[in-house]
Design a protein around this motif. Structure first.
Motif, mmCIF file in Angstrom:
data_model
loop_
_atom_site.group_PDB
_atom_site.id
_atom_site.type_symbol
_atom_site.label_atom_id
_atom_site.label_comp_id
_atom_site.label_asym_id
_atom_site.label_seq_id
_atom_site.Cartn_x
_atom_site.Cartn_y
_atom_site.Cartn_z
ATOM 1 N N ALA A 65 16.395 -4.475 4.027
ATOM 2 C CA ALA A 65 16.813 -3.361 4.879
ATOM 3 C C ALA A 65 15.615 -2.535 5.342
ATOM 4 O O ALA A 65 15.542 -2.126 6.512
ATOM 5 N N ASP A 66 14.656 -2.300 4.438
ATOM 6 C CA ASP A 66 13.465 -1.510 4.775
ATOM 7 C C ASP A 66 12.442 -1.706 3.668
ATOM 8 O O ASP A 66 12.600 -1.174 2.566
ATOM 9 N N TRP A 67 11.392 -2.459 3.942
ATOM 10 C CA TRP A 67 10.421 -2.775 2.892
ATOM 11 C C TRP A 67 9.771 -1.525 2.315
ATOM 12 O O TRP A 67 9.367 -1.504 1.147
ATOM 13 N N ARG A 68 9.704 -0.449 3.107
ATOM 14 C CA ARG A 68 9.058 0.786 2.636
ATOM 15 C C ARG A 68 9.777 1.384 1.439
ATOM 16 O O ARG A 68 9.164 2.093 0.625
ATOM 17 N N SER A 69 11.060 1.085 1.312
ATOM 18 C CA SER A 69 11.829 1.615 0.180
ATOM 19 C C SER A 69 11.359 1.045 -1.149
ATOM 20 O O SER A 69 11.641 1.611 -2.213
ATOM 21 N N GLN A 70 10.638 -0.085 -1.122
ATOM 22 C CA GLN A 70 10.194 -0.746 -2.352
ATOM 23 C C GLN A 70 8.716 -0.498 -2.662
ATOM 24 O O GLN A 70 8.194 -1.029 -3.640
ATOM 25 N N PHE A 71 8.053 0.279 -1.851
ATOM 26 C CA PHE A 71 6.672 0.684 -2.109
ATOM 27 C C PHE A 71 6.686 1.829 -3.109
ATOM 28 O O PHE A 71 7.245 2.887 -2.856
ATOM 29 N N ARG A 72 6.067 1.630 -4.306
ATOM 30 C CA ARG A 72 6.194 2.583 -5.404
ATOM 31 C C ARG A 72 4.829 3.074 -5.885
ATOM 32 O O ARG A 72 4.353 2.684 -6.955
ATOM 33 N N PRO A 73 4.174 3.960 -5.121
ATOM 34 C CA PRO A 73 2.892 4.502 -5.586
ATOM 35 C C PRO A 73 3.023 5.282 -6.887
ATOM 36 O O PRO A 73 2.058 5.361 -7.659
ATOM 37 N N ASP A 74 4.212 5.856 -7.154
ATOM 38 C CA ASP A 74 4.400 6.576 -8.410
ATOM 39 C C ASP A 74 4.247 5.648 -9.605
ATOM 40 O O ASP A 74 3.639 6.010 -10.626
ATOM 41 N N LEU A 75 4.751 4.415 -9.486
ATOM 42 C CA LEU A 75 4.622 3.463 -10.588
ATOM 43 C C LEU A 75 3.217 2.884 -10.669
ATOM 44 O O LEU A 75 2.720 2.606 -11.772
ATOM 45 N N LEU A 76 2.582 2.683 -9.547
ATOM 46 C CA LEU A 76 1.184 2.242 -9.575
ATOM 47 C C LEU A 76 0.334 3.240 -10.354
ATOM 48 O O LEU A 76 -0.500 2.859 -11.187
ATOM 49 N N GLU A 77 0.558 4.515 -10.094
ATOM 50 C CA GLU A 77 -0.194 5.556 -10.799
ATOM 51 C C GLU A 77 0.182 5.604 -12.273
ATOM 52 O O GLU A 77 -0.681 5.721 -13.153
ATOM 53 N N ALA A 78 1.487 5.503 -12.560
ATOM 54 C CA ALA A 78 1.953 5.602 -13.944
ATOM 55 C C ALA A 78 1.414 4.459 -14.799
ATOM 56 O O ALA A 78 1.044 4.656 -15.969
ATOM 57 N N TYR A 79 1.354 3.254 -14.263
ATOM 58 C CA TYR A 79 0.811 2.130 -15.030
ATOM 59 C C TYR A 79 -0.647 2.379 -15.418
ATOM 60 O O TYR A 79 -1.064 2.053 -16.523
ATOM 61 N N HIS A 80 -1.407 2.960 -14.513
ATOM 62 C CA HIS A 80 -2.817 3.193 -14.814
ATOM 63 C C HIS A 80 -3.025 4.356 -15.780
ATOM 64 O O HIS A 80 -4.126 4.530 -16.312
#
Length: 319
Positions: A65-80
């Protein structure tokens, strides 16, 4: 090359205890599909000097429906911020259109296009914030055409990945579904022709994939691999299926299997950097035992039984 595993925590065996046993046996990394689960793994990983193949869930329908909905910078940051070494972040795992039923599932150009956009956006975010962690997507073998070539529409997705992750098993469809899979597992372990045919097919398929990955200059890893130890099963109560395994025979075949993986890695100049076993311990509560996939053999993929007892000398095989 490195060896890792998937660890589950559906019962009373503490994750820290499992990870300590695994580290002593030569497993140096764990795979996680979600950040919430990675948080539970993190203390044990830190205590045992283990790394993480991290995962970010991708909803296939929302992606389309919208690939942007699955972009998760919050999780990228949290993993690091977890304080755990990251082997890679796997954005999505075995996405499908058509559902999970084996005869209708498919990986399409629409999914590949959406995922490539998510991974490229994630790579840009990581670069802007000073993180070099590789990004990947865990693909299954429905991404190949009948000639075992990646479908043409896969190439933008492969280009977006820093490392190409493959979920691959030495098992045909009959070895996965219904209770007949237990007989298939027994044949794999004890019938030389069955075993040789399956291992030869696995060897060929993995080499075909690595030849194509080599051509685009990417490293690779086996994000899931393994096979069940069961030669039968018994039931306890209404819904508990307990596998019956031959640990000695399982260890002998596993040694042959790991030898094949090591040889392939060597032949491709170390391009195959890691292999993750599915899974560390037998899982008597796996959802696929009872869902649409009807796959009770999922109880029996552990390198250890459900109590955490190794089925063979894992350290001797992994080195």
């Amino acid at each position: 090359m490195k060896f890792g595993a998937w660890f589950h925590g559906y019962d009373d065996l503490p994750l820290e205890q499992q990870l300590a046993m695994a580290r002593a046996a030569g497993i140096c990394s764990a795979r996680s599909y979600s950040f919430d689960y990675a948080q539970k793994l993190a203390p044990g990983l830190q205590q045992n000097d283990m790394s993480l193949l991290a995962g970010i869930h991708v909803d296939a329908r929302a992606l389309l429906a919208d690939w942007r909905s699955q972009f998760r910078p919050d999780l990228l940051e949290a993993y690091h911020a977890l304080g755990v070494p990251l082997e890679a972040i796997c954005i999505g795992n075995e996405l499908r259109e058509g559902g999970d039923c084996p005869d209708v599932k498919r990986f399409t150009a629409r999914l590949a296009f959406g995922l490539a956009n998510v991974i490229r956006a994630s790579r840009q975010w990581l670069d802007e914030h000073g993180f070099s962690t590789p990004l990947t997507y865990a693909i299954e073998e429905i991404v190949y055409d009948p000639g075992l070539n990646f479908y043409e529409f896969m190439h933008p997705l492969l280009d977006a990945c820093d490392i190409v992750a493959i979920n691959a098993y030495p098992m045909g469809n009959a070895a996965w579904f219904t209770y007949d899979a237990f007989a298939e597992s027994r044949r794999f372990l004890f019938d030389p022709r069955t075993r040789n045919d399956r291992l030869a097919a696995f060897n060929y398929r993995l080499r075909r994939a690595l030849t194509q990955i080599e051509a685009i200059g990417k490293p690779a890893l086996l994000s899931e691999t393994g096979f069940p130890s069961a030669i039968g099963y018994h039931r306890e109560g209404e819904r508990l299926i307990v596998p019956e395994s031959d640990g000695e025979r399982y260890g002998q075949v596993m040694a042959e299997f790991v030898g094949i993986i090591r040889q392939i890695s060597s032949d491709y100049g170390g391009r195959l950097q890691a292999a993750y076993f599915y899974e560390w311990r037998d899982n008597l509560y796996h959802a696929k035992i009872w869902n649409i996939e009807n796959s009770p053999i999922h109880t029996a993929f552990g390198l250890c039984d459900h109590t955490g007892r190794p089925k063979f000398d894992i350290r001797q095989i992994l080195g």
